[in-house]
Scaffold this motif. Structure first.
Motif, PDB file in Angstrom:
ATOM      1  N   VAL A  21       0.853  -1.190   0.000  1.00 20.57           N
ATOM      2  CA  VAL A  21       0.000   0.000   0.000  1.00 20.57           C
ATOM      3  C   VAL A  21       0.887   1.237   0.000  1.00 20.57           C
ATOM      4  O   VAL A  21       2.097   1.146   0.226  1.00 20.57           O
ATOM      5  N   LEU A  22       0.287   2.394  -0.224  1.00 23.46           N
ATOM      6  CA  LEU A  22       1.041   3.649  -0.208  1.00 23.46           C
ATOM      7  C   LEU A  22       0.627   4.553   0.960  1.00 23.46           C
ATOM      8  O   LEU A  22       1.431   4.884   1.813  1.00 23.46           O
ATOM      9  N   SER A  23      -0.612   4.952   0.996  1.00 21.85           N
ATOM     10  CA  SER A  23      -1.053   5.951   1.968  1.00 21.85           C
ATOM     11  C   SER A  23      -1.645   5.309   3.216  1.00 21.85           C
ATOM     12  O   SER A  23      -1.925   4.103   3.262  1.00 21.85           O
ATOM     13  N   ALA A  24      -1.875   6.156   4.229  1.00 18.06           N
ATOM     14  CA  ALA A  24      -2.511   5.683   5.455  1.00 18.06           C
ATOM     15  C   ALA A  24      -3.916   5.167   5.179  1.00 18.06           C
ATOM     16  O   ALA A  24      -4.346   4.151   5.745  1.00 18.06           O
ATOM     17  N   ARG A  25      -4.656   5.861   4.316  1.00 15.41           N
ATOM     18  CA  ARG A  25      -6.004   5.401   3.986  1.00 15.41           C
ATOM     19  C   ARG A  25      -5.974   4.076   3.225  1.00 15.41           C
ATOM     20  O   ARG A  25      -6.849   3.219   3.413  1.00 15.41           O
ATOM     21  N   ASP A  26      -4.966   3.901   2.378  1.00 13.51           N
ATOM     22  CA  ASP A  26      -4.805   2.606   1.695  1.00 13.51           C
ATOM     23  C   ASP A  26      -4.580   1.496   2.719  1.00 13.51           C
ATOM     24  O   ASP A  26      -5.158   0.408   2.621  1.00 13.51           O
ATOM     25  N   MET A  27      -3.724   1.778   3.699  1.00 13.66           N
ATOM     26  CA  MET A  27      -3.411   0.771   4.713  1.00 13.66           C
ATOM     27  C   MET A  27      -4.628   0.483   5.577  1.00 13.66           C
ATOM     28  O   MET A  27      -4.902  -0.695   5.905  1.00 13.66           O
ATOM     29  N   HIS A  28      -5.364   1.510   5.929  1.00 11.71           N
ATOM     30  CA  HIS A  28      -6.586   1.331   6.718  1.00 11.71           C
ATOM     31  C   HIS A  28      -7.564   0.416   5.976  1.00 11.71           C
ATOM     32  O   HIS A  28      -8.129  -0.524   6.563  1.00 11.71           O
ATOM     33  N   GLN A  29      -7.749   0.658   4.687  1.00 12.70           N
ATOM     34  CA  GLN A  29      -8.663  -0.163   3.896  1.00 12.70           C
ATOM     35  C   GLN A  29      -8.168  -1.594   3.787  1.00 12.70           C
ATOM     36  O   GLN A  29      -8.946  -2.556   3.934  1.00 12.70           O
ATOM     37  N   ALA A  30      -6.864  -1.757   3.566  1.00 12.52           N
ATOM     38  CA  ALA A  30      -6.287  -3.100   3.424  1.00 12.52           C
ATOM     39  C   ALA A  30      -6.428  -3.899   4.717  1.00 12.52           C
ATOM     40  O   ALA A  30      -6.682  -5.109   4.689  1.00 12.52           O
ATOM     41  N   VAL A  31      -6.242  -3.228   5.845  1.00 14.31           N
ATOM     42  CA  VAL A  31      -6.394  -3.905   7.136  1.00 14.31           C
ATOM     43  C   VAL A  31      -7.822  -4.398   7.311  1.00 14.31           C
ATOM     44  O   VAL A  31      -8.066  -5.559   7.653  1.00 14.31           O
ATOM     45  N   HIS A  32      -8.801  -3.526   7.059  1.00 12.37           N
ATOM     46  CA  HIS A  32     -10.184  -3.917   7.298  1.00 12.37           C
ATOM     47  C   HIS A  32     -10.710  -4.889   6.245  1.00 12.37           C
ATOM     48  O   HIS A  32     -11.665  -5.629   6.521  1.00 12.37           O
ATOM     49  N   ASP A  33     -10.080  -4.925   5.093  1.00  8.56           N
ATOM     50  CA  ASP A  33     -10.431  -5.934   4.098  1.00  8.56           C
ATOM     51  C   ASP A  33     -10.006  -7.336   4.537  1.00  8.56           C
ATOM     52  O   ASP A  33     -10.542  -8.325   4.034  1.00  8.56           O
ATOM     53  N   ARG A  34      -9.038  -7.394   5.468  1.00 14.86           N
ATOM     54  CA  ARG A  34      -8.434  -8.690   5.830  1.00 14.86           C
ATOM     55  C   ARG A  34      -8.536  -9.017   7.313  1.00 14.86           C
ATOM     56  O   ARG A  34      -7.991 -10.028   7.750  1.00 14.86           O
ATOM     57  N   ILE A  35      -9.210  -8.199   8.091  1.00 18.07           N
ATOM     58  CA  ILE A  35      -9.215  -8.380   9.539  1.00 18.07           C
ATOM     59  C   ILE A  35     -10.097  -9.532   9.999  1.00 18.07           C
ATOM     60  O   ILE A  35      -9.888 -10.097  11.075  1.00 18.07           O
ATOM     61  N   GLU A  36     -11.083  -9.910   9.191  1.00 12.25           N
ATOM     62  CA  GLU A  36     -11.974 -11.006   9.593  1.00 12.25           C
ATOM     63  C   GLU A  36     -11.185 -12.309   9.743  1.00 12.25           C
ATOM     64  O   GLU A  36     -10.411 -12.696   8.868  1.00 12.25           O
ATOM     65  N   GLY A  37     -11.367 -12.967  10.874  1.00 12.50           N
ATOM     66  CA  GLY A  37     -10.687 -14.230  11.126  1.00 12.50           C
ATOM     67  C   GLY A  37      -9.277 -14.082  11.660  1.00 12.50           C
ATOM     68  O   GLY A  37      -8.603 -15.087  11.905  1.00 12.50           O
ATOM     69  N   VAL A  38      -8.818 -12.843  11.873  1.00 10.57           N
ATOM     70  CA  VAL A  38      -7.471 -12.620  12.401  1.00 10.57           C
ATOM     71  C   VAL A  38      -7.473 -12.831  13.914  1.00 10.57           C
ATOM     72  O   VAL A  38      -8.374 -12.351  14.619  1.00 10.57           O
ATOM     73  N   ASP A  39      -6.496 -13.541  14.416  1.00 10.97           N
ATOM     74  CA  ASP A  39      -6.368 -13.776  15.858  1.00 10.97           C
ATOM     75  C   ASP A  39      -5.555 -12.677  16.536  1.00 10.97           C
ATOM     76  O   ASP A  39      -5.899 -12.221  17.621  1.00 10.97           O
ATOM     77  N   ILE A  40      -4.458 -12.281  15.885  1.00  5.49           N
ATOM     78  CA  ILE A  40      -3.553 -11.284  16.459  1.00  5.49           C
ATOM     79  C   ILE A  40      -3.255 -10.227  15.408  1.00  5.49           C
ATOM     80  O   ILE A  40      -2.851 -10.561  14.287  1.00  5.49           O
ATOM     81  N   PHE A  41      -3.447  -8.964  15.776  1.00  7.34           N
ATOM     82  CA  PHE A  41      -3.113  -7.849  14.899  1.00  7.34           C
ATOM     83  C   PHE A  41      -1.949  -7.085  15.520  1.00  7.34           C
ATOM     84  O   PHE A  41      -2.014  -6.678  16.686  1.00  7.34           O
ATOM     85  N   ILE A  42      -0.870  -6.897  14.743  1.00 10.80           N
ATOM     86  CA  ILE A  42       0.303  -6.183  15.223  1.00 10.80           C
ATOM     87  C   ILE A  42       0.517  -4.966  14.336  1.00 10.80           C
ATOM     88  O   ILE A  42       0.905  -5.083  13.168  1.00 10.80           O
ATOM     89  N   GLY A  43       0.233  -3.791  14.889  1.00 10.17           N
ATOM     90  CA  GLY A  43       0.381  -2.553  14.136  1.00 10.17           C
ATOM     91  C   GLY A  43       1.767  -1.974  14.341  1.00 10.17           C
ATOM     92  O   GLY A  43       1.997  -1.192  15.266  1.00 10.17           O
ATOM     93  N   CYS A  44       2.679  -2.364  13.472  1.00 11.86           N
ATOM     94  CA  CYS A  44       4.071  -1.928  13.580  1.00 11.86           C
ATOM     95  C   CYS A  44       4.379  -0.781  12.613  1.00 11.86           C
ATOM     96  O   CYS A  44       5.440  -0.154  12.706  1.00 11.86           O
ATOM     97  N   ALA A  45       3.491  -0.508  11.688  1.00 13.19           N
ATOM     98  CA  ALA A  45       3.754   0.518  10.674  1.00 13.19           C
ATOM     99  C   ALA A  45       3.818   1.910  11.307  1.00 13.19           C
ATOM    100  O   ALA A  45       3.134   2.201  12.288  1.00 13.19           O
ATOM    101  N   ALA A  46       4.661   2.749  10.727  1.00 12.71           N
ATOM    102  CA  ALA A  46       4.719   4.166  11.111  1.00 12.71           C
ATOM    103  C   ALA A  46       3.761   4.920  10.198  1.00 12.71           C
ATOM    104  O   ALA A  46       4.143   5.401   9.126  1.00 12.71           O
ATOM    105  N   VAL A  47       2.519   4.988  10.611  1.00  9.02           N
ATOM    106  CA  VAL A  47       1.456   5.551   9.773  1.00  9.02           C
ATOM    107  C   VAL A  47       1.423   7.071   9.930  1.00  9.02           C
ATOM    108  O   VAL A  47       1.457   7.594  11.043  1.00  9.02           O
ATOM    109  N   SER A  48       1.346   7.765   8.823  1.00 11.43           N
ATOM    110  CA  SER A  48       1.265   9.230   8.866  1.00 11.43           C
ATOM    111  C   SER A  48      -0.022   9.663   9.573  1.00 11.43           C
ATOM    112  O   SER A  48      -1.119   9.224   9.198  1.00 11.43           O
TER     113      SER A  48
END
Length: 416
Positions: free
Chosen positions: A251-278
């Motif tokens: 992804v490129l932007s923070a909004r891109d990353m936000h969308q990508a996360v929520h597109d894939r969050i279903e069924g996730v056991d552990i989420f680790i937010g390590c990115a330095a998001v603007s």
């Protein structure tokens, strides 16, 4: 037996009547999430067809040492490197003798010599052949080389004899193979990780970003794979190779990353937010490159910024959030700001990182962090980011299990 999830298994099939059991063995391994590549000797093809094992493994079957197509794609050396374990079932007396003698005259013996992965044999032969002193001597030689023996079993045989030499049932072989990976602390879990910085466009040639290299997030992804997890890595722009067996989403932007996360969050056991998001982005993106104004001679340029969506807070705010780990990259009052961030965003854990120290800050290969949670403040001393990541995941796994147990206990108590 979730230990086999995401594991790479080379299954060698040699020429014995027990080869018919290999089909069930492949089925069971793949059902448990293993990626199975089958290697057959020429004699094995007389007992079971490669097509059968290809259909069950969903991968091409490897037959010849000098197969031009195989060498161009995944030759014997690449196959040896690929494997987490080499399992030979059935292993005939002839194969055991050739392996003990260090032969490399076919694909299977060659990759066994070339691999650094554990090798496990499931012997299958007539009871007289198994009891023969030469066979026993060959097996002792292989055991001394740390090659494991699964069996053989005892009972009636295809030839009509009764005694030792039967190949173990596929279920038992799978169980013994699974035990090789019992140390995996995240086995069977789905882990979603963000890494790297984000870019917020100003105009077609300029953007706002930060100094994040993505190294920490990528190290965590690699450590999570080693720990048995299925890993998806959502990455901002970085100059890093994708860790083996990790699914990467760029992804490129923070909004891109936000969308990508929520597109894939279903069924996730552990989420680790390590990115330095603007935290902010320009309110408007110029359609053309912004030029200096030569008429008024202005020395300044004002850009209005607006807040980006908060990815961590949006994940913890879900109706059924996963276990959430965040990062706090700070330059002063590191522990205080990190603890406050954890409380405000309702994270399960936060990793406090002093980025003012260039030796452990952005782009460095080392790190030194403190993991903060409820009644927890555990420092992880300076080490490579790979080492820090492994130690971090030990804490995450321990806390996740407690969190999961508490959830199940609460749900049981709420039931009428």
């Amino acid at each position: 037996m979730q230990q086999l999830s995401n594991k790479r298994i080379v299954l060698g099939v040699t020429g014995g009547i027990a080869a018919y059991k290999s089909a069930e063995l492949v089925r069971l391994l793949t059902k448990l999430g293993a990626d199975v590549r089958v290697v057959m000797t020429s004699a094995a093809c007389e007992f079971i067809t490669p097509l059968t094992l290809q259909a069950l493994s969903h991968n091409p079957v490897h037959l010849d040492l000098l197969d031009t197509k195989a060498e161009a794609a995944m030759g014997h050396i690449e196959l040896a490197r690929w494997a987490d374990v080499v399992l030979v079932a059935p292993a005939t007396a002839d194969f055991i003798a050739r392996l003990a003698g260090g032969h490399a005259d076919d694909l299977l013996t060659t990759l066994c010599l070339a691999t650094s992965a554990p090798i496990c044999l499931a012997p299958a032969m007539n009871q007289g052949m198994w009891r023969d002193s030469v066979t026993q001597q060959n097996c002792e030689e292989l055991l001394e080389r740390n090659i494991k023996m699964f069996g053989p079993g005892d009972g009636s045989q295809a030839c009509g004899d009764i005694g030792p030499g039967r190949m173990l049932d596929p279920e038992l072989i799978v169980e013994k193979t699974s035990e090789l990976f019992t140390h995996d602390i995240l086995t069977g879990l789905n882990v979603l990780i963000t890494a790297g910085g984000t870019r917020e466009d100003i105009d077609p040639v300029r953007y706002i970003s930060n100094h994040s290299s993505g190294k920490m997030g990528y190290a965590i992804a690699e450590a999570a794979i080693e720990s048995g997890a299925t890993v998806t890595l959502i990455s901002g722009p970085v100059n890093l190779d994708t860790p083996d067996r990790v699914t990467r989403v760029d992804v490129l932007s923070a909004r891109d990353m936000h969308q990508a996360v929520h597109d894939r969050i279903e069924g996730v056991d552990i989420f680790i937010g390590c990115a330095a998001v603007s935290d902010y982005r320009p309110a408007e993106v110029a359609k053309e490159k912004i030029k200096k104004d030569p008429e008024n001679g202005s020395e300044t340029l004002e850009i209005k910024l607006v807040r980006n969506p908060d990815i961590i807070a949006s994940v913890t705010g879900l109706d059924t959030p996963p276990f959430v780990v965040g990062f706090a990259a700070e330059t002063h009052n590191v522990l205080g700001y990190a603890a406050d961030k954890m409380r405000r965003k309702k994270m399960n854990l936060v990793v406090a990182n002093d980025v003012a120290d260039r030796d452990i800050g952005f782009s460095s290969d080392s790190n030194e962090v403190t993991v903060i949670g409820e009644e927890l403040e555990e420092p992880l001393p300076r080490a490579s980011k790979k080492v820090v990541s492994r130690k971090l995941l030990q804490i995450v796994a321990r806390r996740f299990r407690k969190w999961k147990h508490l959830q199940s206990t609460t749900e049981t108590a709420d039931q009428p």
